[in-house]
Design an enzyme around this catalytic site. Structure first.
Site, mmCIF file in Angstrom:
data_model
loop_
_atom_site.group_PDB
_atom_site.id
_atom_site.type_symbol
_atom_site.label_atom_id
_atom_site.label_comp_id
_atom_site.label_asym_id
_atom_site.label_seq_id
_atom_site.Cartn_x
_atom_site.Cartn_y
_atom_site.Cartn_z
ATOM 1 N N GLU A 35 1.271 -1.296 0.256
ATOM 2 C CA GLU A 35 -0.435 0.339 -0.078
ATOM 3 C C GLU A 35 0.652 1.100 -0.167
ATOM 4 O O GLU A 35 2.180 0.907 0.795
ATOM 5 C CB GLU A 35 -0.808 0.076 1.504
ATOM 6 C CG GLU A 35 -1.683 1.129 1.420
ATOM 7 C CD GLU A 35 -2.618 0.816 2.651
ATOM 8 O OE1 GLU A 35 -2.942 0.208 3.397
ATOM 9 O OE2 GLU A 35 -4.034 2.428 2.114
ATOM 10 N N ARG A 262 5.286 -12.661 10.248
ATOM 11 C CA ARG A 262 5.694 -11.297 9.697
ATOM 12 C C ARG A 262 7.407 -11.269 9.644
ATOM 13 O O ARG A 262 7.447 -12.019 10.978
ATOM 14 C CB ARG A 262 4.624 -10.294 9.750
ATOM 15 C CG ARG A 262 4.653 -10.274 11.626
ATOM 16 C CD ARG A 262 3.608 -9.084 11.719
ATOM 17 N NE ARG A 262 3.617 -8.038 11.267
ATOM 18 C CZ ARG A 262 3.138 -6.892 10.556
ATOM 19 N NH1 ARG A 262 2.183 -7.588 9.654
ATOM 20 N NH2 ARG A 262 3.230 -6.290 10.054
ATOM 21 N N LYS A 272 3.981 0.422 9.159
ATOM 22 C CA LYS A 272 4.522 2.248 8.318
ATOM 23 C C LYS A 272 3.349 3.334 9.011
ATOM 24 O O LYS A 272 3.811 4.410 9.232
ATOM 25 C CB LYS A 272 3.165 1.965 6.825
ATOM 26 C CG LYS A 272 4.492 1.086 6.226
ATOM 27 C CD LYS A 272 3.748 0.934 4.801
ATOM 28 C CE LYS A 272 3.176 0.083 5.101
ATOM 29 N NZ LYS A 272 2.043 -0.231 3.391
HETATM 30 P P1 ATP Z 1 2.389 -2.154 7.828
HETATM 31 O O1 ATP Z 1 1.598 -2.357 8.723
HETATM 32 O O2 ATP Z 1 4.256 -1.775 7.844
HETATM 33 O O3 ATP Z 1 2.219 -0.822 6.984
HETATM 34 P P2 ATP Z 1 1.602 -3.381 5.377
HETATM 35 O O4 ATP Z 1 1.010 -4.844 6.132
HETATM 36 O O5 ATP Z 1 0.151 -3.041 5.821
HETATM 37 O O6 ATP Z 1 3.179 -3.161 7.047
HETATM 38 P P3 ATP Z 1 1.531 -3.708 3.170
HETATM 39 O O7 ATP Z 1 2.101 -2.197 2.287
HETATM 40 O O8 ATP Z 1 0.012 -3.524 3.054
HETATM 41 O O9 ATP Z 1 2.105 -3.657 4.762
HETATM 42 O O10 ATP Z 1 2.660 -4.854 2.880
HETATM 43 C C1 ATP Z 1 3.142 -5.177 1.612
HETATM 44 C C2 ATP Z 1 3.408 -6.872 1.097
HETATM 45 O O11 ATP Z 1 4.234 -6.521 2.860
HETATM 46 C C3 ATP Z 1 2.101 -7.334 2.004
HETATM 47 O O12 ATP Z 1 2.085 -8.790 1.420
HETATM 48 C C4 ATP Z 1 2.276 -8.101 3.096
HETATM 49 O O13 ATP Z 1 2.053 -8.978 4.183
HETATM 50 C C5 ATP Z 1 3.982 -7.545 3.488
HETATM 51 N N1 ATP Z 1 4.573 -7.525 4.675
HETATM 52 C C6 ATP Z 1 4.636 -6.030 5.704
HETATM 53 N N2 ATP Z 1 5.206 -5.923 7.076
HETATM 54 C C7 ATP Z 1 5.449 -7.389 6.856
HETATM 55 C C8 ATP Z 1 6.336 -8.056 7.931
HETATM 56 N N3 ATP Z 1 6.573 -7.085 8.571
HETATM 57 N N4 ATP Z 1 6.944 -9.341 7.208
HETATM 58 C C9 ATP Z 1 6.436 -9.489 6.508
HETATM 59 N N5 ATP Z 1 6.051 -9.193 5.255
HETATM 60 C C10 ATP Z 1 5.444 -7.962 5.995
HETATM 61 MG MG MG Z 2 -1.696 -2.128 4.765
#
Ligand code: ATP
Ligand code: MG
Length: 559
Positions: A35, A262, A272
């Site tokens: 995102e 994760r 983020k």
């Molecule tokens: P955040 O909570 O940091 O915003 P998010 O999962 O909302 O993380 P996205 O941009 O939606 O962030 O994630 C893009 C991809 O990265 C998704 O497939 C997500 O599962 C993966 N991802 C995000 N954080 C992690 C993590 N800590 N470890 C492994 N994969 C991750």
């Molecule tokens: Mg997200």
């Protein structure tokens, strides 16, 4: 070359099984779906290495899909940084896709769902809807709007889309089962009204799809075979499959969601939203502040793409959440830089050393190896003269037997130069040492092979010639948080665990060959650590970031 056969991780095992049973190799396709609401962090790097790594392994395409369904938090700046970071990590995507490109298709499917009785417009407040949801042990209650006519639903939904209804008044919900054991199946919201301009679709849409509705459908449109996400989405899988089932398009592949653990890293936060808070509250200077666990922060700190890929490979993918110690990440960069970083001398806390028996005005250029780990790195010459800087902590007037550095009456070697002996100190009125006086043995030059040169001394010090030294600003980083898991405390916010000493700036001296070093050039300052030229460097001022100390001293400091 012999290839070491590694055991397959659980995701590779799933793919291998699928290839045996119901997928052809040509059907394999993956995606990385960020995102664009912030910069990527090391957790994302794990997901990038997983998805793009599978792409490389199976010769399959990997799409980069921006999951841009929430215009409130998303910006072009984030899109650009995400692309830069993925390329920097060494991966290439097949197609650059945007969930927003599918808004029309998603809308058309929703219309069909309304017609088929699978979706309805609910006009209750979110508080009432939340109340009706029930609890995991109690079934929910049907909304009174659940039985709205198809015509009324279509009419209202179109008005929502055009922005003719107010925000927060109506939502489109899937009609599933208010008594489902899975709370997410209790008529989840598919669309909400948001009268906001989107960074790509402008004002075309006044409704925006929710994650669950947009994500699986985007996977489907792109014909992704395996959709990997983190464990929080286990319960979403049923809904993911339900949505794919109702749009039911024949002869197309339904993507398959699989969850993995994760990455959590000690001494940092990894979301983020929280990272944005650190930036907005000015706890760090920017998203790419070298203390941040963002990919851009790590890059600026001096991490290499290879070290991050190695880290991801080392931690692997697992089905259970755990916390990885940040020292593993540091180990990976140390290992890489040990192979590639030229050795240089830099003094961070200088004190002047005067060699009283060295001729005034004389200077020698001494040959020294650039990298003992890599012969092809060659040699260079460094200037030596009567006055040098050494590290303040490398001298003690009176030292015990365990102090292997310089003291009065004791001998040490100056790296790549001569053996010296401490003679006396000159102090100011406060007792602060101004100069250390020593004598040198002119026959003890390194590499000269003389008996004097070969004699054993207790220690070797790094140094820089005063006359030739180049001043540099050196930024020493420490962990941003002073506890291992700053965001798991039930009472305190992670913001209460900020390490107030995470950045220390010193002015030091480096050998003259470093003048003109380019941004992101990496060096080992001998005996100290690895350093990266920061982008704040100008023609007049060198700025270095300490990537990592030579050895892990964190444990010791805190004992
Ligand atoms: P955040 O909570 O940091 O915003 P998010 O999962 O909302 O993380 P996205 O941009 O939606 O962030 O994630 C893009 C991809 O990265 C998704 O497939 C997500 O599962 C993966 N991802 C995000 N954080 C992690 C993590 N800590 N470890 C492994 N994969 C991750
Ligand atoms: Mg997200």
């Amino acid at each position: 070359m012999t290839e070491v056969k590694k055991s397959l991780n659980f995701i590779e095992q799933i793919i291998e099984e699928d290839l045996k049973e119901n997928y052809s190799k040509e059907q394999l396709k993956f995606r990385f779906p960020p995102e664009p609401n912030g910069y990527l962090h090391i957790g994302h790097a794990k997901s990038i290495c997983l998805n793009f790594g599978l792409g490389v392994k199976y010769g399959a395409p990997v799409n980069l899909r921006f999951d841009d369904t929430n215009p409130i938090k998303e910006e072009q700046e984030f899109v650009d940084s995400i692309k830069e970071d993925i390329l920097w990590l060494g991966f290439k995507w097949e197609k650059e896709c945007y969930a927003s490109d599918y808004f029309q298709q998603l809308y058309d499917w929703s219309i069909q769902m309304i017609k088929d009785g699978y979706a309805y417009v609910d006009s209750q407040t979110s508080a009432v809807m939340a109340e009706q949801k029930g609890t995991p042990t109690q079934p929910g209650i049907d909304s009174p709007f659940r039985s709205r006519s198809v015509e009324e639903n279509l009419d209202l939904f179109e008005k929502m889309k055009n922005g003719e209804t107010e925000e927060g008044v109506h939502v489109l919900r899937a009609k599933i089962d208010m008594a489902s054991k899975n709370m997410l199946m209790r008529d989840p919201v598919m669309y909400r009204s948001l009268h906001k301009k989107h960074h790509r679709t402008g004002n075309d849409w006044m409704i925006y799809p929710m994650y669950d509705w947009a994500h699986g459908q985007s996977d489907f449109i792109e014909q992704v075979s395996h959709s990997f996400c983190t464990l929080e989405f286990v319960m979403h899988r049923e809904l993911y499959n339900w949505f794919l089932g109702v749009i039911d398009i024949k002869d197309q592949l339904n993507p398959k969601q699989t969850e993995f653990a994760r990455l959590n890293l000690s001494y940092t936060v990894m979301s983020k939203r929280k990272l944005a808070e650190l930036v907005n509250n000015k706890i760090v200077n920017s998203w790419d502040d070298p203390r941040m666990p963002t990919i851009s922060g790590l890059r600026r700190r001096g991490y290499t793409p290879a070290s991050i890929r190695k880290f991801a490979e080392t931690i692997g993918v697992a089905k259970r959440d755990n916390i990885i110690d940040v020292s593993l990440l540091e180990f990976c960069i140390r290992e890489d830089l040990n192979k590639i970083a030229p050795r240089v001398m830099g003094v961070l806390d200088p004190v002047k050393l005067v060699i009283t028996n060295y001729p005034d005005g004389k200077e020698e250029w001494l040959e020294t190896e650039n990298n003992p780990e890599d012969e092809s790195a060659g040699t260079r010459e460094i200037p030596f003269s009567k006055e040098l800087y050494i590290e303040r902590e490398d001298f003690k007037e009176e030292a015990n037997r365990k102090f292997f550095r310089l003291s009065i009456g004791k001998e040490v070697r100056l790296k790549s130069a001569y053996i010296i002996k401490g003679e006396k100190v000159i102090k100011d009125e406060n007792g602060e040492i101004l100069e250390i006086h020593c004598t040198y043995d002119s026959k003890s030059k390194s590499g000269s092979g003389t008996e004097e040169a070969l004699r054993k001394v207790k220690g070797t010090l790094h140094w820089v010639s005063v006359k030739h030294a180049v001043e540099a600003e050196i930024r020493l980083y420490d962990r941003l948080f002073n506890v291992e898991s700053p965001d798991t405390d039930k009472e305190k916010s992670y913001l209460e665990f900020i390490n107030p000493d995470s950045l220390q700036i010193v002015n030091g001296y480096v050998e003259p060959g470093l003048k003109g070093a380019g941004v992101s050039e990496k060096f080992q300052f001998q005996r100290i650590g690895y350093f990266n030229v920061d982008k704040d460097t100008t023609e007049d001022k060198l700025v270095f970031n300490r990537t990592v100390a030579l050895r892990d001293s964190w444990g010791k400091q805190n004992q």
